[in-house]
Scaffold this motif. Structure first.
Motif, PDB file in Angstrom:
ATOM      1  N   THR A 105     -79.738   5.981  79.621  1.00 11.60           N
ATOM      2  CA  THR A 105     -79.971   7.342  80.101  1.00 11.60           C
ATOM      3  C   THR A 105     -81.425   7.494  80.527  1.00 11.60           C
ATOM      4  O   THR A 105     -82.338   7.178  79.763  1.00 11.60           O
ATOM      5  N   ASN A 106     -81.627   7.976  81.739  1.00 14.83           N
ATOM      6  CA  ASN A 106     -82.976   8.120  82.299  1.00 14.83           C
ATOM      7  C   ASN A 106     -83.484   9.537  82.041  1.00 14.83           C
ATOM      8  O   ASN A 106     -83.295  10.443  82.854  1.00 14.83           O
ATOM      9  N   PHE A 107     -84.144   9.712  80.898  1.00 13.56           N
ATOM     10  CA  PHE A 107     -84.660  11.010  80.491  1.00 13.56           C
ATOM     11  C   PHE A 107     -86.165  10.954  80.290  1.00 13.56           C
ATOM     12  O   PHE A 107     -86.720   9.902  79.936  1.00 13.56           O
ATOM     13  N   SER A 108     -86.805  12.096  80.475  1.00 11.16           N
ATOM     14  CA  SER A 108     -88.190  12.270  80.040  1.00 11.16           C
ATOM     15  C   SER A 108     -88.193  12.579  78.546  1.00 11.16           C
ATOM     16  O   SER A 108     -87.136  12.842  77.945  1.00 11.16           O
TER      17      SER A 108
ATOM     18  N   GLY B 103     -89.318  15.276  77.129  1.00 13.87           N
ATOM     19  CA  GLY B 103     -88.857  16.646  76.964  1.00 13.87           C
ATOM     20  C   GLY B 103     -87.347  16.762  77.050  1.00 13.87           C
ATOM     21  O   GLY B 103     -86.715  17.482  76.264  1.00 13.87           O
ATOM     22  N   GLU B 104     -86.743  16.057  78.003  1.00 14.43           N
ATOM     23  CA  GLU B 104     -85.289  16.085  78.144  1.00 14.43           C
ATOM     24  C   GLU B 104     -84.607  15.468  76.928  1.00 14.43           C
ATOM     25  O   GLU B 104     -83.578  15.965  76.462  1.00 14.43           O
ATOM     26  N   ALA B 105     -85.180  14.377  76.423  1.00 16.17           N
ATOM     27  CA  ALA B 105     -84.608  13.725  75.243  1.00 16.17           C
ATOM     28  C   ALA B 105     -84.676  14.644  74.029  1.00 16.17           C
ATOM     29  O   ALA B 105     -83.715  14.739  73.247  1.00 16.17           O
ATOM     30  N   ILE B 106     -85.798  15.334  73.856  1.00 18.30           N
ATOM     31  CA  ILE B 106     -85.942  16.247  72.721  1.00 18.30           C
ATOM     32  C   ILE B 106     -84.973  17.416  72.848  1.00 18.30           C
ATOM     33  O   ILE B 106     -84.329  17.816  71.863  1.00 18.30           O
ATOM     34  N   ASP B 107     -84.828  17.959  74.049  1.00 18.40           N
ATOM     35  CA  ASP B 107     -83.863  19.045  74.263  1.00 18.40           C
ATOM     36  C   ASP B 107     -82.446  18.592  73.918  1.00 18.40           C
ATOM     37  O   ASP B 107     -81.676  19.326  73.284  1.00 18.40           O
TER      38      ASP B 107
ATOM     39  N   LEU C 278     -87.656   4.786  85.901  1.00 16.85           N
ATOM     40  CA  LEU C 278     -87.477   5.497  84.640  1.00 16.85           C
ATOM     41  C   LEU C 278     -88.563   6.561  84.479  1.00 16.85           C
ATOM     42  O   LEU C 278     -89.733   6.312  84.759  1.00 16.85           O
ATOM     43  N   LYS C 279     -88.158   7.723  84.019  1.00  7.45           N
ATOM     44  CA  LYS C 279     -89.078   8.847  83.928  1.00  7.45           C
ATOM     45  C   LYS C 279     -90.176   8.614  82.894  1.00  7.45           C
ATOM     46  O   LYS C 279     -91.333   8.995  83.108  1.00  7.45           O
TER      47      LYS C 279
END
Length: 270
Positions: A22-25, A27-31, A91-92
Motif C-alpha cells: 500500500t502506497n501511503f504517506s 499521515g494516511e497510514a496513521i488515519d 512511494l510517498k
C-alpha cells in the motif's frame, strides 16, 4: 458501505515480488490505523516489509501469500522504494516501523487507546515497556510478554491479551516469525489491530541505536544495524545484492510479458 469495507477499499498500491504494498504517506497510514482501532466489525493486521521481508517472500510462496492476507503491507526502506520505482510507482514515504509506531502514538495521544507489547527477550521487553510508559503517557500499556513462547505459553498469552482488551497488539519477533505468529493466531485474538514491528522493542530497550538522520536519508541505516548486529551479515551483505538482482529480473520479466501481449500485425504475401 460498512466501516470495514471503507477501510479495505481499493487504494494506491504496487506489487513487489508478488507482495501487494500500500502506497501511503505517514499521515494516511496513521488515519487508516485510527479507523481500524475504533472499528469493531473486523480484525485487522498490518505488516511492514523491507528488502529482507520481500526477499523472503520471493523465496517462499507461502510467506508471500501470508503477507497478502494482511489488511495492509507498508514499505520500509530504500530497497522497497527502488523496486517500486522500476514499476513506475513513486512511494510517498518510507514507513519504517521504528518511526511509524512512535508517530502513531504521538499523533493519537490522550484518546484512550491501549496497547500490548509482545516480543523480544524478557530483559529487553521489560526495558521497552518502561520506555513506552515514559515516552507515551497518552497511551496505556496494558501488558507485555517476551516472544519466546511454547504452545501452552502462547495460549496463555492470547487469553491474557483478550482479557486486557488492548486496541493494538505490537508483535516484535522479526521476519518471518512475527507475521507467521499473527497469521496463525489472528482468529483467536479478539482485539482490533495487530502490527508486526520487527526490532522496535530493541530500540525502546536501548539495546539498539538509530543511525544519524543523514545516514537514514541516504538509505544506509542497514549499515548501522549491521554494525550492532553482525550476526545478520548474510541478510545485508548477501541479501541486498540478491534483492537488486531480483528487481532487474522482475523488470525484465514484466517487459517480456508486455511484449508478448502486443498484437502481431497480419502478414500477407505479395
Amino acid at each position: 458501505m460498512a466501516v470495514g469495507e471503507k477501510i479495505m477499499k481499493n487504494d494506491d498500491s504496487v506489487s513487489i515480488f508478488g507482495v501487494r504494498i500500500t502506497n501511503f504517506s505517514t499521515g494516511e497510514a496513521i488515519d487508516l490505523m485510527q479507523q481500524m482501532l475504533i472499528d469493531n466489525s473486523d480484525k485487522y493486521s498490518i505488516y511492514i516489509a523491507n528488502a529482507h521481508t520481500l526477499n523472503l517472500a520471493g523465496d517462499d510462496k507461502n510467506y508471500q501469500a501470508l503477507l497478502n492476507r494482511a489488511s495492509r503491507v507498508f514499505a520500509d526502506g530504500t530497497g522497497a522504494r527502488w523496486a517500486a520505482r522500476v514499476r513506475g510507482v513513486r512511494l510517498k514515504e518510507n514507513l519504517v516501523g521504528t518511526d511509524l509506531i512512535p508517530n502513531l502514538f504521538e499523533a493519537t495521544a490522550g484518546k484512550g487507546y491501549r496497547f500490548y507489547l509482545l516480543g523480544g527477550t524478557p530483559e529487553n521487553v521489560n526495558r521497552a515497556a518502561n520506555t513506552c510508559r515514559r515516552l507515551y503517557p497518552g497511551w496505556e500499556l496494558v501488558g507485555f510478554q517476551h516472544g519466546y513462547l511454547n504452545e501452552e505459553e502462547t495460549a496463555q498469552a492470547i487469553d491474557e491479551i483478550n482479557a486486557l482488551r488492548p486496541n493494538i497488539l505490537l508483535v516484535a519477533m522479526g521476519n518471518p516469525y512475527q507475521e507467521q505468529w499473527i497469521d496463525k493466531n489472528r482468529a483467536r485474538l479478539t482485539i482490533p489491530l495487530c502490527i508486526g514491528i520487527g526490532g522496535l522493542v530493541n530500540y525502546w530497550a536501548g539495546a539498539m541505536k538509530r543511525a544519524p538522520m543523514w545516514v537514514r536519508k541516504q538509505g544506509f541505516e542497514w549499515a548501522k544495524i549491521l554494525l550492532q548486529q553482525p550476526h545478520k551479515w548474510r541478510r545485508y551483505l548477501l541479501g541486498n545484492p540478491k534483492f537488486l538482482v531480483r528487481i532487474v529480473l522482475e523488470l525484465s520479466r514484466d517487459k517480456r510479458l508486455a511484449l508478448s501481449q502486443v498484437p502481431m500485425a497480419d502478414s500477407k504475401a505479395d
